[in-house]
Write a protein that holds these residues in place. Structure first.
Motif, mmCIF file in Angstrom:
data_model
loop_
_atom_site.group_PDB
_atom_site.id
_atom_site.type_symbol
_atom_site.label_atom_id
_atom_site.label_comp_id
_atom_site.label_asym_id
_atom_site.label_seq_id
_atom_site.Cartn_x
_atom_site.Cartn_y
_atom_site.Cartn_z
ATOM 1 N N ASP A 179 0.711 -1.163 -0.173
ATOM 2 C CA ASP A 179 -0.014 -0.053 -0.062
ATOM 3 C C ASP A 179 0.968 1.413 0.053
ATOM 4 O OD1 ASP A 179 -2.421 -1.340 0.044
ATOM 5 O OD2 ASP A 179 -2.328 -1.443 2.316
ATOM 6 N N LYS A 180 0.497 2.192 -0.708
ATOM 7 C CA LYS A 180 1.433 3.381 -1.147
ATOM 8 C C LYS A 180 1.226 4.126 0.227
ATOM 9 C CE LYS A 180 1.393 3.397 -5.944
ATOM 10 N NZ LYS A 180 2.493 3.015 -6.637
ATOM 11 N N SER A 181 0.101 4.210 0.855
ATOM 12 C CA SER A 181 -0.456 5.155 1.978
ATOM 13 C C SER A 181 -1.367 4.604 2.761
ATOM 14 C CB SER A 181 -0.821 6.343 1.404
ATOM 15 O OG SER A 181 -2.121 6.441 0.790
ATOM 16 N N ARG A 182 -1.678 5.098 4.083
ATOM 17 C CA ARG A 182 -2.942 4.495 4.694
ATOM 18 C C ARG A 182 -4.201 4.744 4.173
ATOM 19 N NH1 ARG A 182 -0.378 7.754 8.997
ATOM 20 N NH2 ARG A 182 1.209 6.419 10.121
ATOM 21 N N GLU A 183 -4.091 5.884 3.213
ATOM 22 C CA GLU A 183 -5.540 6.070 2.379
ATOM 23 C C GLU A 183 -5.619 5.250 1.623
ATOM 24 O OE1 GLU A 183 -3.164 8.395 3.514
ATOM 25 O OE2 GLU A 183 -4.452 9.489 4.769
ATOM 26 N N ALA A 184 -4.679 4.718 0.702
ATOM 27 C CA ALA A 184 -4.566 3.722 -0.420
ATOM 28 C C ALA A 184 -4.960 2.298 0.394
ATOM 29 C CB ALA A 184 -3.403 3.521 -0.795
ATOM 30 N N ALA A 185 -4.432 1.967 1.490
ATOM 31 C CA ALA A 185 -4.989 0.802 2.147
ATOM 32 C C ALA A 185 -6.262 0.950 2.547
ATOM 33 C CB ALA A 185 -3.902 0.763 3.376
ATOM 34 N N LEU A 186 -6.922 1.874 2.919
ATOM 35 C CA LEU A 186 -8.286 2.160 3.344
ATOM 36 C C LEU A 186 -9.265 1.854 1.870
ATOM 37 C CD1 LEU A 186 -10.684 2.347 5.432
ATOM 38 C CD2 LEU A 186 -10.311 4.893 4.838
ATOM 39 N N HIS A 187 -8.735 2.589 0.741
ATOM 40 C CA HIS A 187 -9.544 2.261 -0.490
ATOM 41 C C HIS A 187 -9.439 0.886 -0.795
ATOM 42 C CE1 HIS A 187 -10.650 6.354 -1.409
ATOM 43 N NE2 HIS A 187 -9.345 6.729 -1.287
ATOM 44 N N ARG A 188 -8.368 0.042 -0.788
ATOM 45 C CA ARG A 188 -8.297 -1.539 -1.085
ATOM 46 C C ARG A 188 -9.354 -1.959 -0.155
ATOM 47 N NH1 ARG A 188 -6.057 -4.751 1.708
ATOM 48 N NH2 ARG A 188 -4.474 -3.268 2.614
ATOM 49 N N GLU A 189 -9.259 -1.640 1.258
ATOM 50 C CA GLU A 189 -10.001 -2.404 1.916
ATOM 51 C C GLU A 189 -11.711 -2.122 1.586
ATOM 52 O OE1 GLU A 189 -9.393 -4.839 4.445
ATOM 53 O OE2 GLU A 189 -7.262 -4.703 4.301
ATOM 54 N N ILE A 190 -11.926 -1.021 1.470
ATOM 55 C CA ILE A 190 -13.273 -0.724 1.136
ATOM 56 C C ILE A 190 -13.825 -1.500 -0.019
ATOM 57 C CG2 ILE A 190 -14.973 0.848 0.346
ATOM 58 C CD1 ILE A 190 -13.466 2.819 2.583
ATOM 59 N N HIS A 191 -12.760 -1.586 -1.167
ATOM 60 C CA HIS A 191 -13.112 -2.420 -2.391
ATOM 61 C C HIS A 191 -13.080 -3.922 -1.928
ATOM 62 C CE1 HIS A 191 -13.353 -3.355 -6.545
ATOM 63 N NE2 HIS A 191 -12.222 -4.463 -6.023
#
Length: 145
Positions: free
Chosen positions: A41-53
């Motif tokens: 994950d490039k950032s925490r926000e990117a991780a959150l987008h991945r998890e939501i998906h």
């Protein structure tokens, strides 16, 4: 230290998406969508987008970091986000097929003190933070959201 990200996902009807967890021998409880930050994950926000998906096949607009909880070995970041579309049937997270993980059910609850009082949201600290923010009007439909 393990990092986890979770989202207070507010729908267009000003409801909150939560996941009801049912496990054998444990009282029912609810959690916010999210999960672990991975090295890729490039950032925490990117991780959150991945998890939501993965968890709800949704896309969210992250508004801001709402709360951080830290323990000896883990740090959890709770974000406030808006979500317009999702599909629990199209979720892809590996946890849904893992044996013995119990049931996951997506629910919409009113984003009110009463709505939060109707469920056992874990961890209790985020439930407390949300009750305070709702009471203070900090999660309303103004510029804070």
């Amino acid at each position: 230290m393990i990092e986890r990200v979770r989202a207070v996902l507010v729908t267009v009807d000003d409801k909150m998406l939560v996941i009801r967890r049912t496990k054998p021998g444990i009282p029912m409880y609810w959690v916010l969508p999210g999960g672990g930050v991975e090295e890729s994950d490039k950032s925490r926000e990117a991780a959150l987008h991945r998890e939501i998906h993965e968890e709800i096949a949704g896309k969210a607009d992250i508004i801001r970091l709402l709360h951080t909880m830290e323990s000896d070995d883990e740090c959890q970041f709770f974000y406030l986000a808006r979500i317009a579309t999702w599909s629990f049937e199209d979720r892809t997270g590996p946890e849904f097929s893992a044996e013995g993980r119990g049931e996951y059910a997506l629910e919409e609850i009113p984003l009110t003190v009463e709505g939060l009082g109707s469920i056992d949201l874990k961890p209790e600290e985020i439930a407390h933070v949300l009750r305070g923010a709702i009471s203070a009007g900090a999660l309303g439909d103004d510029a804070t959201l």
